[in-house]
Design a protein around this motif. Sequence first.
Motif, PDB file in Angstrom:
ATOM      1  N   THR A 212       0.842  -1.195   0.000  1.00 56.88           N
ATOM      2  CA  THR A 212       0.000   0.000   0.000  1.00 56.88           C
ATOM      3  C   THR A 212       0.883   1.253   0.000  1.00 56.88           C
ATOM      4  OG1 THR A 212      -1.623  -1.305   1.209  1.00 56.88           O
ATOM      5  CG2 THR A 212      -1.957   1.075   1.202  1.00 56.88           C
ATOM      6  N   THR A 213       1.891   1.261   0.858  1.00 60.53           N
ATOM      7  CA  THR A 213       2.812   2.407   0.895  1.00 60.53           C
ATOM      8  C   THR A 213       3.480   2.588  -0.471  1.00 60.53           C
ATOM      9  OG1 THR A 213       3.311   1.787   3.182  1.00 60.53           O
ATOM     10  CG2 THR A 213       4.812   3.365   2.130  1.00 60.53           C
ATOM     11  N   LEU A 214       3.989   1.490  -1.000  1.00 62.21           N
ATOM     12  CA  LEU A 214       4.759   1.588  -2.249  1.00 62.21           C
ATOM     13  C   LEU A 214       3.882   1.957  -3.438  1.00 62.21           C
ATOM     14  CD1 LEU A 214       7.106  -1.514  -1.824  1.00 62.21           C
ATOM     15  CD2 LEU A 214       7.788   0.900  -1.788  1.00 62.21           C
TER      16      LEU A 214
ATOM     17  N   ASP B  80      -1.538  12.790   3.567  1.00 64.79           N
ATOM     18  CA  ASP B  80      -0.317  12.298   4.213  1.00 64.79           C
ATOM     19  C   ASP B  80       0.731  11.830   3.189  1.00 64.79           C
ATOM     20  OD1 ASP B  80      -1.643  10.118   3.281  1.00 64.79           O
ATOM     21  OD2 ASP B  80      -1.747   9.030   5.179  1.00 64.79           O
ATOM     22  N   LEU B  81       0.666  12.377   1.977  1.00 68.44           N
ATOM     23  CA  LEU B  81       1.563  11.881   0.923  1.00 68.44           C
ATOM     24  C   LEU B  81       3.037  12.009   1.309  1.00 68.44           C
ATOM     25  CD1 LEU B  81       1.779  10.605  -1.887  1.00 68.44           C
ATOM     26  CD2 LEU B  81       1.777  12.905  -2.873  1.00 68.44           C
ATOM     27  N   ASP B  82       3.394  13.107   1.972  1.00 66.72           N
ATOM     28  CA  ASP B  82       4.813  13.259   2.345  1.00 66.72           C
ATOM     29  C   ASP B  82       5.242  12.136   3.294  1.00 66.72           C
ATOM     30  OD1 ASP B  82       5.048  15.433   0.791  1.00 66.72           O
ATOM     31  OD2 ASP B  82       4.832  16.907   2.410  1.00 66.72           O
ATOM     32  N   ALA B  83       4.354  11.844   4.259  1.00 67.81           N
ATOM     33  CA  ALA B  83       4.689  10.770   5.220  1.00 67.81           C
ATOM     34  C   ALA B  83       4.743   9.419   4.513  1.00 67.81           C
ATOM     35  CB  ALA B  83       3.650  10.745   6.340  1.00 67.81           C
ATOM     36  N   VAL B  84       3.841   9.218   3.543  1.00 63.23           N
ATOM     37  CA  VAL B  84       3.842   7.962   2.785  1.00 63.23           C
ATOM     38  C   VAL B  84       5.165   7.823   2.049  1.00 63.23           C
ATOM     39  CG1 VAL B  84       2.794   6.747   0.824  1.00 63.23           C
ATOM     40  CG2 VAL B  84       1.330   7.872   2.495  1.00 63.23           C
ATOM     41  N   ARG B  85       5.619   8.898   1.451  1.00 64.23           N
ATOM     42  CA  ARG B  85       6.838   8.823   0.645  1.00 64.23           C
ATOM     43  C   ARG B  85       8.073   8.595   1.533  1.00 64.23           C
ATOM     44  NH1 ARG B  85       7.421  12.007  -4.599  1.00 64.23           N
ATOM     45  NH2 ARG B  85       8.753  10.179  -4.821  1.00 64.23           N
ATOM     46  N   GLU B  86       7.998   9.207   2.719  1.00 66.77           N
ATOM     47  CA  GLU B  86       9.090   8.978   3.680  1.00 66.77           C
ATOM     48  C   GLU B  86       9.129   7.500   4.106  1.00 66.77           C
ATOM     49  OE1 GLU B  86       9.701  11.012   7.817  1.00 66.77           O
ATOM     50  OE2 GLU B  86       9.206  12.515   6.288  1.00 66.77           O
ATOM     51  N   ARG B  87       7.949   6.956   4.389  1.00 65.45           N
ATOM     52  CA  ARG B  87       7.865   5.534   4.772  1.00 65.45           C
ATOM     53  C   ARG B  87       8.330   4.647   3.592  1.00 65.45           C
ATOM     54  NH1 ARG B  87       7.842   1.113   8.149  1.00 65.45           N
ATOM     55  NH2 ARG B  87       6.473  -0.491   7.356  1.00 65.45           N
ATOM     56  N   ALA B  88       8.010   5.079   2.387  1.00 63.62           N
ATOM     57  CA  ALA B  88       8.389   4.277   1.206  1.00 63.62           C
ATOM     58  C   ALA B  88       9.904   4.180   1.070  1.00 63.62           C
ATOM     59  CB  ALA B  88       7.780   4.864  -0.058  1.00 63.62           C
ATOM     60  N   VAL B  89      10.600   5.265   1.410  1.00 61.57           N
ATOM     61  CA  VAL B  89      12.073   5.222   1.330  1.00 61.57           C
ATOM     62  C   VAL B  89      12.591   4.138   2.268  1.00 61.57           C
ATOM     63  CG1 VAL B  89      14.182   6.529   1.831  1.00 61.57           C
ATOM     64  CG2 VAL B  89      12.258   7.652   0.652  1.00 61.57           C
ATOM     65  N   GLU B  90      12.005   4.105   3.477  1.00 61.00           N
ATOM     66  CA  GLU B  90      12.430   3.102   4.456  1.00 61.00           C
ATOM     67  C   GLU B  90      12.057   1.691   3.969  1.00 61.00           C
ATOM     68  OE1 GLU B  90      10.539   3.672   8.264  1.00 61.00           O
ATOM     69  OE2 GLU B  90      11.149   1.655   8.895  1.00 61.00           O
ATOM     70  N   VAL B  91      10.837   1.547   3.435  1.00 61.21           N
ATOM     71  CA  VAL B  91      10.382   0.227   2.966  1.00 61.21           C
ATOM     72  C   VAL B  91      11.310  -0.284   1.864  1.00 61.21           C
ATOM     73  CG1 VAL B  91       8.533  -0.923   1.667  1.00 61.21           C
ATOM     74  CG2 VAL B  91       7.963   0.513   3.623  1.00 61.21           C
ATOM     75  N   ARG B  92      11.666   0.581   0.943  1.00 55.64           N
ATOM     76  CA  ARG B  92      12.504   0.147  -0.180  1.00 55.64           C
ATOM     77  C   ARG B  92      13.888  -0.301   0.329  1.00 55.64           C
ATOM     78  NH1 ARG B  92      12.485   4.654  -4.556  1.00 55.64           N
ATOM     79  NH2 ARG B  92      13.301   3.027  -5.938  1.00 55.64           N
ATOM     80  N   ALA B  93      14.422   0.450   1.304  1.00 58.68           N
ATOM     81  CA  ALA B  93      15.735   0.061   1.840  1.00 58.68           C
ATOM     82  C   ALA B  93      15.624  -1.259   2.586  1.00 58.68           C
ATOM     83  CB  ALA B  93      16.253   1.161   2.764  1.00 58.68           C
ATOM     84  N   ARG B  94      14.520  -1.439   3.325  1.00 55.95           N
ATOM     85  CA  ARG B  94      14.389  -2.663   4.121  1.00 55.95           C
ATOM     86  C   ARG B  94      14.040  -3.887   3.266  1.00 55.95           C
ATOM     87  NH1 ARG B  94      10.975  -1.315   9.392  1.00 55.95           N
ATOM     88  NH2 ARG B  94      11.285  -3.575   9.637  1.00 55.95           N
ATOM     89  N   LEU B  95      13.455  -3.656   2.107  1.00 55.91           N
ATOM     90  CA  LEU B  95      13.250  -4.789   1.193  1.00 55.91           C
ATOM     91  C   LEU B  95      14.606  -5.333   0.749  1.00 55.91           C
ATOM     92  CD1 LEU B  95      10.378  -3.691  -1.244  1.00 55.91           C
ATOM     93  CD2 LEU B  95      10.334  -5.606   0.371  1.00 55.91           C
ATOM     94  N   ILE B  96      15.538  -4.410   0.534  1.00 55.47           N
ATOM     95  CA  ILE B  96      16.857  -4.838   0.041  1.00 55.47           C
ATOM     96  C   ILE B  96      17.680  -5.472   1.166  1.00 55.47           C
ATOM     97  CG2 ILE B  96      19.041  -4.012  -0.965  1.00 55.47           C
ATOM     98  CD1 ILE B  96      17.262  -1.783  -2.314  1.00 55.47           C
ATOM     99  N   ASP B  97      17.621  -4.861   2.383  1.00 60.00           N
ATOM    100  CA  ASP B  97      18.454  -5.458   3.447  1.00 60.00           C
ATOM    101  C   ASP B  97      17.749  -6.624   4.159  1.00 60.00           C
ATOM    102  OD1 ASP B  97      16.851  -4.522   5.556  1.00 60.00           O
ATOM    103  OD2 ASP B  97      18.019  -2.713   5.872  1.00 60.00           O
ATOM    104  N   GLY B  98      16.495  -6.875   3.802  1.00 55.64           N
ATOM    105  CA  GLY B  98      15.819  -8.067   4.309  1.00 55.64           C
ATOM    106  C   GLY B  98      15.257  -7.918   5.709  1.00 55.64           C
ATOM    107  N   SER B  99      14.966  -6.707   6.139  1.00 59.29           N
ATOM    108  CA  SER B  99      14.466  -6.535   7.511  1.00 59.29           C
ATOM    109  C   SER B  99      12.974  -6.214   7.557  1.00 59.29           C
ATOM    110  CB  SER B  99      15.271  -5.425   8.211  1.00 59.29           C
ATOM    111  OG  SER B  99      15.085  -4.192   7.539  1.00 59.29           O
ATOM    112  N   LEU B 100      12.257  -6.455   6.471  1.00 51.12           N
ATOM    113  CA  LEU B 100      10.829  -6.101   6.464  1.00 51.12           C
ATOM    114  C   LEU B 100       9.957  -7.317   6.755  1.00 51.12           C
ATOM    115  CD1 LEU B 100       9.645  -3.307   5.901  1.00 51.12           C
ATOM    116  CD2 LEU B 100       9.101  -4.093   3.601  1.00 51.12           C
TER     117      LEU B 100
END
Length: 497
Positions: free
Chosen positions: A445-447, A477-497
């Motif tokens: 949903t965030t992404l 809340d689009l700004d907050a969504v986009r901020e969360r998306a940055v974190e989600v994308r990084a955590r998808l790569i490092d495997g912590s989601l």
Amino acid sequence: MDTVWILGDQLRRDTGALAGCRPGEVRVLMVESDSKVGSGRWHRQRLHFVLASMRRFAEELKAEGFAVDYRRASSMRAGVIAHREEFKPERLRAMSPMSFDGLELLRALDVEVIDNDQFLCSAQEFAAWAGDRSNLKMEDFYRWQRQRLNILMDGKKPVGGTWNYDAENREPPPKDGRSWPAPIIDSLDATDARVIADIARRAPEAFGSSFDGLWATTRTGALARLHQFVDEVLPLFGPHEDAVMSTEWKLAHSALSPYLNIGLLHAREVVDAAHAAFNDGRIPIASAEGFIRQVIGWREYVWGLYWLWMPEYRELNVLEAESPLPAAFTGGETDMACISHTVKAIDERAWVHHIERLMVLGNLSLTSGVRPGALVDWMWKSFIDGAEWVMLPNVIGMALYADGGRMSTKPYASGGAYINKMSDHCGNCRYDPKKRIGEHACPFTTLYWDFLARNEPELRSNHRLGNQLGSMRKLKDLDAVRERAVEVRARLIDGSL
Ligand SMILES: Cc1cc2nc3c(=O)[nH]c(=O)nc-3n(C[C@H](O)[C@H](O)[C@H](O)COP(=O)(O)OP(=O)(O)OC[C@H]3O[C@@H](n4cnc5c(N)ncnc54)[C@H](O)[C@@H]3O)c2cc1C
Ligand code: SF4
């Protein structure tokens, strides 16, 4: 004596260069390439399926009386050169390969190329159909195929009066607790044991469960699965085609793609079997039409597009997506129930159905910005039915919109709501498909919202996205969504989601 070279995805007696040949007239060459087998992280069952099917096909040809040079070589090229040195064939011919690079190789090796007749519509016929049409719609191609092949036709009209019954095929998972027919499982034999040992030695990076007989490696086994599908499963094909269930791996899908893709089955016999079942009154029109559309429509359309658009097509990346694959795709843990289930299913049997490929794996890759080449490579090596010709249009065009809309009119991006409606995964997930921000927000949903915002310049001109882009712009809340998306994308790569 002339030689006919049979490639590993051309395992048929009645097509291409082997059609009409009799034992004693030609020698058959088959090459197992070490560099291919050892080239990275292949699924064990995928390797097994190809190697065992090739070896068994060679044995069948020998039993028929053919002289077969089945050789292991460091590469295809090396295998052909060694064969020529040893047997000095007057002519070496092969059916046109299923891949662009394969065709280049045959030309470089001066092999005589015979037309590929493993499809009902050749690349040349497709190119003529495409002509100078500005819009290559699958539905137009499919209707053209139905008419020229005379399948489900009543004169010039479609049987039943309607071309496409898809509107009836969008139902969520059935809730009636029905049981689905159990798959055929073959017992393993000495050939399987040798292939398993070979893979352990030659493919050190291979992953996934070992071969267990779920997939047929002979034409007889493939035909048994076709008949089981037509008799027991095809009547159910259609309504739940888009559903995803944690308790049932294939629902009413046929799981026939591996056999079609390496020649153990031909599209013509698969369609004839479904057509005959319809004519005998054993399956409803919606099931017959829905299945036949997949085979003479989607499959042949994708084949035609591949040859029409290669080689430039495989380089396309209009959304400039550059992220690596999510760690969860290659063995990492994740709390995302839908992803965890899908990746485990791939581990178990090297196969998931279309909606899991498109709306789970493809959707996450699209909205998180995975590099198209990375997804193609991973799916190609992970799926039992993987092949470049089918993978490129489905991944570059359909799943990732990396061709800017040449194939699909809009990106298949969706948030968790779609997966929640079409699957039973969300109830068992730590994330909430309705939430787009916060620790429990569903990553899809965030992404999804972030994808629309991030790619707005590229997507703005697509009128089919007007409503979605409009809704995105209205999010408070689009700004907050986009901020969360940055974190989600990084955590998808490092495997912590
Ligand atoms: C991201 C992505 C990756 C894919 N990768 C592959 C792949 O590597 N190999 C592969 O064969 N298919 C691929 N597909 C297409 C499709 O998902 C599979 O063909 C299908 O899931 C195979 O299962 P089935 O035999 O039960 O299909 P069914 O639902 O029973 O359909 C019957 C047949 O129709 C054909 N078919 C249906 N849809 C497609 C399609 N979109 N493209 C081509 N053929 C189609 C297949 O031959 C299939 O066996 C991919 C789709 C997506 C979205
Ligand atoms: S909540 Fe989101 S991550 Fe969890 S299963 Fe549903 S769609 Fe997948």
